[in-house]
Every structure is written in C-alpha cells, then in structure tokens.
Design an enzyme around this catalytic site. Structure first.
Site, PDB file in Angstrom:
ATOM      1  N   LYS A   5      24.065  -7.417  21.398  1.00  0.00           N
ATOM      2  CA  LYS A   5      22.525  -6.782  21.968  1.00  0.00           C
ATOM      3  C   LYS A   5      23.250  -5.941  23.140  1.00  0.00           C
ATOM      4  O   LYS A   5      23.796  -6.416  24.023  1.00  0.00           O
ATOM      5  CB  LYS A   5      21.439  -7.688  22.266  1.00  0.00           C
ATOM      6  CG  LYS A   5      20.184  -6.738  22.480  1.00  0.00           C
ATOM      7  CD  LYS A   5      19.003  -7.670  22.795  1.00  0.00           C
ATOM      8  CE  LYS A   5      17.864  -6.765  23.038  1.00  0.00           C
ATOM      9  NZ  LYS A   5      16.662  -7.835  22.980  1.00  0.00           N
ATOM     10  N   GLU A  26      15.623 -11.788  15.322  1.00  0.00           N
ATOM     11  CA  GLU A  26      16.365 -11.657  16.636  1.00  0.00           C
ATOM     12  C   GLU A  26      16.309 -13.358  17.165  1.00  0.00           C
ATOM     13  O   GLU A  26      15.251 -14.133  17.122  1.00  0.00           O
ATOM     14  CB  GLU A  26      15.909 -11.047  17.734  1.00  0.00           C
ATOM     15  CG  GLU A  26      16.318 -11.082  19.150  1.00  0.00           C
ATOM     16  CD  GLU A  26      15.983 -10.039  20.186  1.00  0.00           C
ATOM     17  OE1 GLU A  26      16.364  -9.968  21.318  1.00  0.00           O
ATOM     18  OE2 GLU A  26      14.711  -9.689  19.836  1.00  0.00           O
ATOM     19  N   CYS A  79      16.555  -5.515  18.467  1.00  0.00           N
ATOM     20  CA  CYS A  79      15.288  -5.187  19.046  1.00  0.00           C
ATOM     21  C   CYS A  79      15.475  -4.007  20.283  1.00  0.00           C
ATOM     22  O   CYS A  79      15.242  -2.894  19.921  1.00  0.00           O
ATOM     23  CB  CYS A  79      14.768  -6.592  19.889  1.00  0.00           C
ATOM     24  SG  CYS A  79      13.050  -6.399  20.156  1.00  0.00           S
TER      25      CYS A  79
END
Length: 548
Positions: free
Chosen positions: A114, A40, A150
C-alpha cells in the site's frame, strides 16, 4: 477474465480461521473463475491495530501465507489475491507493509504494498506500516493487472477540495504503466453517505482510464467500526457489472469482458443503512467478543426502545433481557410502555424497583448533605443504582450490557457516568436524537413495534418530578444542527453564529461539549455511523485550555 469477489467478514486476530475461510472459498469457487479477490488485510482482519507490533502475530501470518501458497497448487487454474501484513526486510522504518498478495500455482507472483497510509479520523496506518517504495503492474492470464489497496484509490481532487492529501496517485501510475484491469482491495468503514462517494470515486477511475475496475470491500464490524461491503465491478465505461449487497457476506463472479448495466447500482436509503449498520455492529461485537445474550435497561423512553429493537434483530429475542427499574419519579406509563415494547418484540422483561435502594442511599448520606438542597446529585444516584443492577445481571449471567445514550446526550453530558453510561457497548452514541426518531419510524414502517406512546411522549430522564429534557437542553432539532456542524464539520463559535444560530445557545453548547470530554473518555465503545464519532477518531485533550 472471470473474477470472483469474496466479500467476507474476517475476525481480527483469528489468522487460522481467516485462512480457513480463504482456502474454503478457493475450493468451492475455483472451478469457474480465473481469480478470487479478498479484502484488505484479510488474514489479519481489519483493523489489527497493535497486534501488528507482536512478533508472534506476524510470524503466524507468515506461516499462514506459506500454507495458502502450498494449497494453491491444488487449484492450478485459479489465482488468489488477498491482503496481509508482511515484513519489509529493512532495518529502517516500521518494518512492515500493508500488502496485496497475488498467489498462483504455488508461487507469489506479486506482493504489492500500500502506498497511501491514512492517518486521519479513525485511521492510524502510519503507526504500523511503511509506504510502498514502488508500484508495478503484473501480467496475469492475458491481462495486465493494476492492483491497489483501499486508500490508494482515494487521492481524488473531489475528496480533498481544500488541500490535496497526497502528492502521489497510485491509480494514475498503474494506468500509465499499462494496466487494463484495475483491482482495489479494501477495508472501508461505513458512515452515512460514504457508499455513494465511494461508488462515484471508483466510477471516475474506470471512466478516466477506460479500464474495468474491481473493488472488493470487507464486510462486518470490528469494535467501533462497521464495514458495509457493497463491493462493485465496473466496465471500462464505469457502468456496473455487479454490485454486492450491503452489510452481509456475498461471493459473486463477474466477467470483466461483459458490458455493464446502467441503473444496476442504487444507493441504500439513509435510515435503512444506519439501522442495518447498527444491527451488524451489535451482532458482530457480541459474537466476536464471546457474548450470547444482552441486557438493556428499559426506561420507557425512545432511546432504550430503539436499542432493544436493534439487539433483538441482531441476536434474536430469546437472547435479549429488558429490565425496568422504576424509582419514585418513574411514571406508571413508562413501565407499562416498556412492558408493551418487550411483548411486541418477544424479549424477556423483568421489573426491579429501586425505590428502596434509593431511599437507603438518601438515608446514608442525609447527615453529610444536611443544609444542602437536592440537585443533580440525587438524580445521578438513581442512574447509578440502575447501572449497578444491570452490571450485576451481566456478572451473574454473562450478559453484555448495552448502554442507550444517544449522540446528542453524549455530546452535552446529559448522561450519568457510572450510571446510564454503564455498559460494554454504546449502541447509539453516534446517533443524534433526531435520527433516533427517524429510526423508530423505520422500525414501525410495517406496524407498531415501538409503542406510539413512547414515540409521542416528551423525552425525560424521570429523575425528578415532571422532568423533561427540554428543561435543560435546547430543542433537539436545533441542538442537533449545532452539534453536527461543530463536531462533524469543524465549525467554530463564530461560524455557527454566522449561520444564524443564537450566540448564547452556541456558547452554551460548545462549553458543555468541551467540559464533558472526560465523560466520553470513560464511555463504552460506540458504533460509528457518521463522519465524526466520539471515540478513536476524535482525540480531544482533557487538561487543556478551552476555546469557549
């Protein structure tokens, strides 16, 4: 599909350096893989924090992405998946996404943003990013990839037993859209026990949706946060195909069509993991901040001995200086124990007595303090003299001062502001005293490194005759249990009493923790190894009414 996991250690802000590592990895591994996956925000390093608010920083990221896209043409058989911040192009919101970019043959096939932006503990992503407006799968080399970042994989009911954190589950949505290979790029900080939680979480996803799962985590340390890596690849039954090492870089290729190996994954032993985390934390903090050598005040106590061992392991014995600074109340044994420790480690050792300096202070203040008994004022003067000497060595020779206070002391203020709290990095400020002894035992597992005399002696600041910590504090095992429940688990006074702790002790501990908040606000950054550390993840007001 053959996928290469690039578990690497980016430097926050070093866009050119991180880009160079990405391209170098591509050039070395492209011949035998379909896709190389990086962590990430790899181009920026994680966490970039307010660097993201600089237009020049985002412009450099954009130029780096352009270079990577052009470079990918040279490797037409291999795709790249990496994290970077990219602009949203919208006139509302933050204007920035935390994105995963899939690059192949000179094109960006997908920019998956994200969805879930954590804002608890050390995370503050909603400060910088907008959530993804949508998510989608992408066909690639005969597979349908479901790419997430994540926190997108962390919306599991098991993790949030009291209240579901998010209303949306990105992994479920990707599975509904037909993903037959799930990939999560991550920068997941370490704390004790998290590795097993993380493994179980990814395993649950693989088993629930019956698809292989690739999880690529950052490794390294950036400021307070330590990233343990431990990237994993699981088959569709949740069995491990590959488990990367902890606390070190590793690049490994896995075939997602193969069957996993039951029993391949074994969690690290707790104390070994904490020790490795602290070593990596010191090494990266020094390297990334431009320090080559460290200086430590060796008191003859177990805390400074532990920090000295960690420093030696992190940067080598030749780059560590230990200084003993005896005062009128220092025992000869403490100085000799420190000398023995330094010899065992092979670090340089110096003695700088402070008795004369201390006496000069007392003489200077004598008339101003006339009629008042000696108290902690005189004790603190000794600690502050030592802090000034260590900082003088730092200024003169460019050493980083490593402060040695443990979490138990930091919690109840059993440390001196501008004294033993002086330093550039507080190595064990998230390590309770009881864990300090466990770490010492681990260090000595193959033979004596920390002298047994240091381990056996009663803890003492040695700032007055015959002083021990237990003159002032509850026994450390008892104190640490209260602190763990109060600081990390959020227990209140009544909760602790109901757990069986003495009401008066509970009251004293909570009051003491609260009144010393101002000290911790001024402390050096400390390495996080537990679920709740003092620092960026614990934001307590100073000028406020206290519950105690």
């Amino acid at each position: 599909m053959k996928i290469t996991i690039a578990q690497l250690n980016p430097v926050v802000g070093d866009i050119e350096g991180n880009m160079a590592r990405l391209i170098d990895t591509l050039s070395h591994y492209s011949c035998d893989t379909d896709l190389i996956v990086f962590p990430e925000l790899f181009l920026a390093g994680y966490p970039p924090r307010d660097l993201l608010e600089r237009d020049s920083f985002i412009n450099k990221i954009r130029l780096a992405i352009d270079k990577i896209v052009v470079e990918s043409v040279k490797f037409p058989e291999t795709g790249l998946l990496f994290g970077a911040p990219i602009t949203s192009g919208e006139n509302t919101g933050k204007g920035l996404y935390n994105s995963a970019l899939l690059v192949y043959q000179g094109r960006i096939l997908l920019s998956q943003h994200k969805s879930l932006l954590p804002t608890y503990d050390v995370f503050d992503e909603a400060r910088y990013f907008d959530p993804a407006p949508s998510i989608q799968t992408i066909p690639f080399k005969g597979e349908t990839l479901g790419i997430s970042i994540c926190e997108d994989a962390w919306n599991d009911p098991e993790l949030w037993p009291k209240r579901k954190m998010y209303a949306f589950d990105p992994i479920e949505e990707l599975a509904v859209q037909g993903a037959n290979l799930l990939i999560n790029i991550s920068a997941s900080p370490f704390y004790v026990g998290k590795e097993e939680i993380r493994y179980r979480l990814i395993q649950n996803h693989a088993r629930k949706y019956e698809v292989p799962f690739i999880y690529v985590n950052q490794v390294g340390a950036n400021d307070e946060l330590i990233f343990d890596g431990r990237s994993i690849a699981l088959d569709k039954k949740g069995e491990p195909l590959l488990v990367c090492k902890a606390f070190q870089e590793e690049i490994k290729t896995v075939d997602t069509g193969e069957k996993g190996i039951p029993g391949l994954y074994k969690p690290q032993e707790k104390i070994e993991a904490v020790y490795q985390a602290l070593v990596l934390g010191v090494r990266d903090y020094m390297k990334k901040s431009g320090f080559k050598k460290a200086v430590i005040g060796l008191s003859g106590g177990i805390d400074s001995a532990l920090v000295c061992c960690i420093a030696k392991e992190a940067v080598g014995a030749e780059n560590v200086l230990g200084i003993s600074m005896p005062s009128p109340y220092s025992s000869r044994g403490s100085m000799e124990d420190s000398r023995k420790l330094a010899a065992n480690l092979g670090v340089e050792f110096r003695v700088v007595p402070i008795t004369g300096i201390y006496q000069a202070y007392l003489d200077t203040l004598k008339k101003h303090f006339a009629g008042r008994e000696a108290d902690t004022t005189e004790e603190n003067i000794q600690a502050r003299i030592r802090g000034n000497i260590l900082m003088a060595f730092s200024n003169k020779f460019g050493y980083l001062v490593l402060s040695t206070g443990n979490k138990s002391e930091m919690a109840v203020g059993y440390c001196t502001l501008y004294g033993d709290m002086s330093g550039g990095l507080s190595v064990i400020s998230d390590v309770p005293k009881t864990m300090v002894y466990e770490l010492a035992k681990f260090i000595n597992r193959h033979g004596e490194i920390i002298p047994q005399e240091i381990i056996d002696k009663a803890p003492s600041a040695e700032l007055r005759p015959n002083q021990t910590d237990q003159d002032t504090l509850p026994p450390y095992p008892y104190l640490d249990k209260i602190l763990q429940l109060y600081i990390e688990e959020g227990y209140g006074a009544q909760d602790l009493v109901e757990e069986g702790f003495d009401p008066e002790t509970v009251k004293w501990v909570i009051k003491t923790v609260e009144k010393n908040e101002y000290k911790r606000r001024q402390a050096a950054p400390g390495l996080k190894v537990n679920t709740k550390a003092f620092g960026i993840g614990r934001r307590i007001p100073l000028a406020a009414k206290r519950d105690s």
